[in-house]
Write an enzyme that holds these catalytic residues in place. Structure first.
Site, PDB file in Angstrom:
ATOM      1  N   SER A 292      -9.149   2.461   3.036  1.00 29.27           N
ATOM      2  CA  SER A 292      -8.193   3.077   2.135  1.00 29.27           C
ATOM      3  C   SER A 292      -7.249   2.063   1.478  1.00 29.27           C
ATOM      4  O   SER A 292      -6.436   2.435   0.640  1.00 29.27           O
ATOM      5  CB  SER A 292      -7.354   4.112   2.902  1.00 29.27           C
TER       6      SER A 292
ATOM      7  N   SER B 248      -9.846   0.266   7.323  1.00 36.41           N
ATOM      8  CA  SER B 248      -9.216   0.366   6.009  1.00 36.41           C
ATOM      9  C   SER B 248      -8.670  -0.942   5.463  1.00 36.41           C
ATOM     10  O   SER B 248      -8.295  -1.005   4.293  1.00 36.41           O
ATOM     11  CB  SER B 248      -8.095   1.405   6.047  1.00 36.41           C
TER      12      SER B 248
ATOM     13  N   LYS C 226       0.843  -1.200   0.000  1.00 34.49           N
ATOM     14  CA  LYS C 226       0.000   0.000   0.000  1.00 34.49           C
ATOM     15  C   LYS C 226       0.877   1.247   0.000  1.00 34.49           C
ATOM     16  O   LYS C 226       1.838   1.339   0.763  1.00 34.49           O
ATOM     17  CB  LYS C 226      -0.903  -0.040   1.229  1.00 34.49           C
TER      18      LYS C 226
END
Length: 332
Positions: free
Chosen positions: A149, A173, A75
């Site tokens: 996210s 997330s 990520k």
């Protein structure tokens, strides 16, 4: 897509039935084929990943590597040496990072090949993954979001591009994208995996964790992230487990969808049928959500933000410092 699991890939590379270069080449081909439609990746490390895979193959000592040759996505909100860390924002620096995050270093040491960095919403604030850099889409239905996210990571795994991806989770997330994309995702407890996610890890809320298609793969990735090899081998419980389910809403502003409630009830019945003791409980949610929301806003205030919606949150969060909010929060 019938992609071998991470457990299977690593075993094949360790045994010599597959090379790290072959595994990496296949993943890069899948990125080229599918990512133009999905937008899961912010950075694709094609040449670097192939060079690192070739070096791994040439090293010869693969027997002890838990993730030997396994392509993995990171990520784009933790440092990867040699790559920019944009965090979904045009206000962040495009300069490359000098060192790996500890989690990335552990993955490399275990033989994983960092195939690329996945997209996030601006500063990882939102529950959908779209930013000035592009929109990540759900592989099951590209008109839908993979969530946020960690949506780029979830999309990459759900599409079968990579068997594993790194994510992190402050207020859902990892768990939200895992639910949206049909994956196994886990937010570890505090102290299990190194944090160091931006400034103060959002007041201590955020934890690094795995996204995978199987429990075994999620356990394997967690074991490497935490440097606890025993976590890779979950054991069957010797006695029935006591499991609590909670269907309550954390706020009057939130309503549980009937389909989610049905899924929870079906899961509870399956656990009971397996011999476990399942009871329903109610979490002691604070009726006043403002302290938790203020903590979230304060995390935004500690970053950079060119976007309109993020600026609103920054203005709110700038009224209270992150440290004081964290000390007051019931989650601290």
């Amino acid at each position: 897509m019938n992609l071998p699991t991470a457990v299977e890939l690593a075993a094949a590379v360790r045994s010599g039935n597959l090379t790290a270069v072959e595994a990496t080449t296949a993943a890069l081909h899948r990125i080229k084929l599918h990512d133009p439609r999905l937008g899961a990746f912010q950075v694709v490390r094609a040449e670097k990943a192939l060079a690192e895979a070739a070096a791994l193959d040439a090293g010869g000592d693969l027997a002890s590597l838990a993730l030997a040759g396994v392509p993995i996505a990171i990520k784009d909100n933790i440092p990867v040496a040699g790559e920019p860390q944009r965090d979904g924002s045009a206000a962040t620096s495009g300069e490359t990072q000098n060192t790996d995050h500890e989690v990335v270093a552990r993955l490399r040491a275990a033989g994983a090949i960092i195939i690329g960095l996945t997209r996030v919403p601006e500063l990882c604030v939102f529950g959908t993954t779209d930013s000035v850099f592009g929109i990540s889409r759900n592989p099951w239905n590209t008109d839908r979001t993979p969530g946020g996210s960690s949506g780029g990571s979830a999309a990459a795994v759900a599409a079968g591009i990579v068997p594993l991806a790194h994510g992190n989770d402050g207020m859902g997330s990892i768990r939200g994208p895992a639910g949206n994309c049909g994956l196994f995702g886990l937010k570890p407890g505090g102290g299990v995996v190194p944090q160091n996610i931006g400034f103060d890890s959002w007041g201590g809320l955020s934890e690094n964790g795995p996204l995978a298609t199987t429990v075994a793969d999620a356990a394997l990735l967690l074991s490497v992230m935490s440097d606890r090899p025993e976590l890779a081998n979950p054991v069957e419980p010797l006695h029935p487990l006591r499991i609590a389910i909670a269907a309550g809403e954390p706020s009057a502003l939130v309503k549980l969808d009937p389909e989610w409630r049905r899924g929870l009830e079906e899961t509870a019945e399956a656990l009971r049928a397996a011999g476990h003791i399942v009871t329903e409980t109610t979490f002691p949610y604070d009726p006043n959500p403002l302290p938790l929301l203020a903590r979230w806003f304060a995390g935004t205030a500690a970053g950079l933000d060119p976007g309109e919606w993020t600026r609103v949150r920054r203005r709110v969060g700038s009224q209270r410092p992150v440290t004081s909010i964290a000390s007051r929060s019931p989650l601290a």
